[in-house]
Design an enzyme around this catalytic site. Sequence first.
Site, mmCIF file in Angstrom:
data_model
loop_
_atom_site.group_PDB
_atom_site.id
_atom_site.type_symbol
_atom_site.label_atom_id
_atom_site.label_comp_id
_atom_site.label_asym_id
_atom_site.label_seq_id
_atom_site.Cartn_x
_atom_site.Cartn_y
_atom_site.Cartn_z
ATOM 1 N N ILE A 75 40.220 47.219 40.586
ATOM 2 C CA ILE A 75 40.422 45.779 40.525
ATOM 3 C C ILE A 75 40.220 45.240 41.935
ATOM 4 C CG2 ILE A 75 41.924 45.752 38.500
ATOM 5 C CD1 ILE A 75 44.327 45.564 40.280
ATOM 6 N N ASP A 76 39.875 43.970 42.022
ATOM 7 C CA ASP A 76 39.586 43.365 43.319
ATOM 8 C C ASP A 76 40.772 43.495 44.272
ATOM 9 O OD1 ASP A 76 37.133 42.587 42.359
ATOM 10 O OD2 ASP A 76 37.727 40.515 41.954
ATOM 11 N N ARG A 77 40.452 43.527 45.537
ATOM 12 C CA ARG A 77 41.487 43.623 46.573
ATOM 13 C C ARG A 77 42.511 42.492 46.468
ATOM 14 N NH1 ARG A 77 40.304 43.897 53.124
ATOM 15 N NH2 ARG A 77 42.495 43.992 53.783
ATOM 16 N N HIS A 127 34.086 40.158 39.555
ATOM 17 C CA HIS A 127 34.582 38.782 39.672
ATOM 18 C C HIS A 127 34.448 37.991 38.370
ATOM 19 C CE1 HIS A 127 33.705 38.912 44.322
ATOM 20 N NE2 HIS A 127 34.636 39.779 43.939
#
Length: 316
Positions: free
Chosen positions: A139-141, A240
């Site tokens: 998952i994104d930072r 995203h």
Amino acid sequence: MSKVQFIEIEEDRVDQRLDNFLTYVLNNVPKSRVYRLIRKGEVRINGKRAKPDTKLNEGDMVRIPPVSDAIKAVATVEPGQKLRQDLKAAVVYEDELMLAINKPSGLAVHGGSGLKLGLIEALRADRPEEKFLELVHRIDRDTSGILLIAKKRKSLVLMQDEFRLKKNLQKTYWCLVSGIWPSDINSVDAPLLRHEESQTGERRVSVHKDGKPSLTRFRLLKQFADCAWVEAQPVTGRTHQIRVHCQYAGCPILGDDKYQDTATQAIAHGLGLKRLFLHAVQIRLPHPIERTELTINAELDPRLQSLLTGLTAKES
């Protein structure tokens, strides 16, 4: 100069590619160097040369040549005491095959691109007794919430199959978006294309006819005066995806420094929000071995929960 290593392959590494195994063992060595070691025949399996895609078998003996300190280069970074404690407290599920962590916003899932330490590296350093710890997905930072870690290779393969097939897997996110959520939008089906900004080289994603098919289902949880609490369930898993689909719907996610507009930025500033309000709140999938449905939940960061509670009085 490091010493020659001889590593016997155990059950957890069966069927793993040689290059992936070496990348794990020589985690501070550039991949280009790893492939060169294989190509030159310096890496051997049972005394014989092997190719990068050679599958490992239980009992195989892998010879790994000495690697100079200069090549090992990046010093191993030990996680601080606070990070260790935070990760221990963030475990929301664990058994002998897997664990789930409520990842905090701002922590990358792995090192790289200038980062020497990510969640997986910190977890391995804090659990030296665990012979196998691998990310099932990413998952994104800036996104918080559930992240799955495999503790056995067999569970890694089975769970990654679930993520790839997406038949029995359901991920649910909560986000706070700007404006009034359109009453006629319960899904966004818009292709997404990854590209780089010409001036900064920053990775971006946009809706584009040449992009990959992308589908996100949405449900309005609560509408406030100038923002909305929305549930998102991505059907596909593009980079995203939720962030860009919210933007495409006309309601960028608050705190999104990549995709928010000026109005969204002003709302986030007014609320004192200093991070992306996107949280992986739940994941449902079959247990990798028992095959019974497993539902894992992760609570919102207390600051986000407090922000939502404060918005209740502003509900229109």
